[in-house]
Design an enzyme around this catalytic site. Structure first.
Site, PDB file in Angstrom:
ATOM      1  N   GLU A 106       0.855  -1.272   0.044  1.00  0.00           N
ATOM      2  CA  GLU A 106       0.119   0.091   0.129  1.00  0.00           C
ATOM      3  C   GLU A 106       1.032   1.272  -0.116  1.00  0.00           C
ATOM      4  OE1 GLU A 106      -3.384  -0.238   2.768  1.00  0.00           O
ATOM      5  OE2 GLU A 106      -3.156   1.889   3.276  1.00  0.00           O
ATOM      6  N   ASP A 108       0.284   5.445   0.588  1.00  0.00           N
ATOM      7  CA  ASP A 108      -0.910   6.141   1.149  1.00  0.00           C
ATOM      8  C   ASP A 108      -0.734   7.699   1.189  1.00  0.00           C
ATOM      9  OD1 ASP A 108      -2.440   4.106   1.968  1.00  0.00           O
ATOM     10  OD2 ASP A 108      -1.677   3.852   3.991  1.00  0.00           O
ATOM     11  N   GLU A 110      -3.013  10.375   3.243  1.00  0.00           N
ATOM     12  CA  GLU A 110      -4.253  10.352   4.125  1.00  0.00           C
ATOM     13  C   GLU A 110      -4.324  11.697   4.706  1.00  0.00           C
ATOM     14  OE1 GLU A 110      -4.418   7.792   7.327  1.00  0.00           O
ATOM     15  OE2 GLU A 110      -4.890   6.018   5.666  1.00  0.00           O
ATOM     16  N   HIS A 123      -0.616  13.010   5.779  1.00  0.00           N
ATOM     17  CA  HIS A 123      -0.294  11.655   6.187  1.00  0.00           C
ATOM     18  C   HIS A 123       0.210  10.730   5.175  1.00  0.00           C
ATOM     19  CE1 HIS A 123      -0.004   8.557   9.633  1.00  0.00           C
ATOM     20  NE2 HIS A 123      -0.294   7.731   8.462  1.00  0.00           N
ATOM     21  N   THR A 124       1.773  10.197   4.989  1.00  0.00           N
ATOM     22  CA  THR A 124       1.944   9.378   4.107  1.00  0.00           C
ATOM     23  C   THR A 124       2.455   7.980   4.675  1.00  0.00           C
ATOM     24  OG1 THR A 124       4.019  10.133   3.867  1.00  0.00           O
ATOM     25  CG2 THR A 124       2.536  11.185   2.342  1.00  0.00           C
ATOM     26  N   ASN A 125       2.279   7.215   4.003  1.00  0.00           N
ATOM     27  CA  ASN A 125       2.854   5.803   4.521  1.00  0.00           C
ATOM     28  C   ASN A 125       3.030   4.729   3.310  1.00  0.00           C
ATOM     29  OD1 ASN A 125       3.855   3.831   6.463  1.00  0.00           O
ATOM     30  ND2 ASN A 125       1.883   3.752   7.414  1.00  0.00           N
ATOM     31  N   GLU A 135       5.760   6.110   8.580  1.00  0.00           N
ATOM     32  CA  GLU A 135       4.813   7.331   8.337  1.00  0.00           C
ATOM     33  C   GLU A 135       5.789   8.822   8.264  1.00  0.00           C
ATOM     34  OE1 GLU A 135       4.780   5.531  10.928  1.00  0.00           O
ATOM     35  OE2 GLU A 135       2.587   4.403  11.104  1.00  0.00           O
ATOM     36  N   TRP A 200      -8.608   9.227  16.441  1.00  0.00           N
ATOM     37  CA  TRP A 200      -7.134   9.687  16.521  1.00  0.00           C
ATOM     38  C   TRP A 200      -6.717  10.787  15.260  1.00  0.00           C
ATOM     39  CZ3 TRP A 200      -4.691   9.278  11.329  1.00  0.00           C
ATOM     40  CH2 TRP A 200      -5.596   8.473  10.508  1.00  0.00           C
ATOM     41  N   GLY A 204      -4.484  14.126  17.597  1.00  0.00           N
ATOM     42  CA  GLY A 204      -4.321  12.857  18.179  1.00  0.00           C
ATOM     43  C   GLY A 204      -5.846  12.302  18.606  1.00  0.00           C
TER      44      GLY A 204
END
Ligand code: NAG
Length: 286
Positions: A106, A108, A110, A123-125, A135, A200, A204
């Site tokens: 994957e 990502d 987000e 946010h990337t992963n 991340e 989250w 957070g």
């Protein structure tokens, strides 16, 4: 030519431009009716303008999502997205490539929403063989809810590049030689969704979704998906060279994005990896 264009005229124009530029990659947008499908959320996912515009929405009952019909092993995706405006706290909009199954790969993007006037987090992963934990997070240098902006993923055997408005923000190199798993054996499909993650997403999980503002809506256009598996052709329309690495300008932009906009990098999170940082973090500057 991996994905035909919607209108005959546009298709031939693109072919001519493609030939002139020495590229075999279609530079025209996909049609959401033909090339994607709404996968969940019922009529919260809508396609307009003869397939040129798509919207996803989220309400108290459900979010929604769509995916590309095609999958590929290496290539590039681009999408123009206009994110949920106003108070988007608690919402997450995703745009990613993914294979299927338990050991899936994957890549990502987000977008974590926020209260009005406070910044989204991008946010990337990268997951390979079911394992992520890579991340990196960024603020954006513009308000992503005012206009459409282009988000792209280039996936090659040598590296993965994340781009925002053609500016590279992250490069994940293939370092299999150093024992770092890299996604390269499973075909992936484009997926996108809008859902509630107020446990989250925003500060957070401190800021919850304000359901009095529902439904929340994100808009999509100019989806492009071009496979690169058939030849070693370059990709058109970007600052990224056809070779393995970014050119000098691309490297300069990458440094700019990382210096001024990166707010989290797993590669510098020593608290999280007390036994030592992951192997890919040791060599690569990024
Ligand atoms: C939301 O705004 C707060 C305050 O400016 C900030 O700390 C946070 O990073 C922003 N983004 C998200 C998704 O929480």
């Amino acid at each position: 030519m991996k994905m035909a264009c919607t209108t005959g005229k546009g298709f031939y124009v693109a072919v001519v431009i493609g030939i002139v530029m020495g590229s075999m990659v279609a530079s025209c947008a996909a049609n959401f009716f033909q090339d994607t499908e709404i996968t969940w959320g019922g009529d919260r996912g809508k396609i307009f303008n003869g397939g040129q515009l798509l919207s996803l929405s989220l309400d108290h009952f459900s979010g929604s999502g769509f995916q590309s019909k095609k999958q590929f092993l290496f290539g590039r995706i681009d999408m123009d997205i206009k994110l949920v405006a106003g108070n988007s706290a608690g919402t997450v909009t995703t745009f990613y490539l993914s294979s299927q199954g338990p050991n899936h790969d994957e890549i990502d993007f987000e977008f974590l929403g926020n209260v009005s006037g406070d910044p989204y987090i991008l946010h990337t992963n990268v997951f390979s063989q079911g394992k992520g934990n890579r991340e990196q997070q960024f603020y954006l240098w513009f308000d992503p809810t005012r206009n459409f902006h282009k988000y792209s993923i280039i996936w090659k055997p040598q590296h993965i590049i994340f781009l925002v408005d053609d500016i590279p923000i992250r490069v994940f190199k293939n370092e299999e030689a150093e024992g770092v798993p890299f996604p390269k054996n499973q075909a992936m499909r484009m997926h996108s969704s809008l859902w509630n993650a107020d446990d989250w997403a925003t500060r957070g999980g401190l800021v919850k979704t304000d359901w009095s503002k529902a439904p929340f809506t994100a808009y999509y256009r100019n989806f492009k998906m071009s496979s690169s598996s058939s030849s070693d052709s370059s990709f058109s329309g970007s600052k990224v060279q056809s070779k393995n690495e970014l050119d000098a300008n691309g490297r300069r932009r990458l440094r700019w994005a990382q210096k001024y906009f990166m707010i989290y990098n797993y590669c510098t999170d020593l608290n999280r990896f007390p036994q030592g940082l992951p192997p890919e973090c040791k060599r690569s500057r990024f």
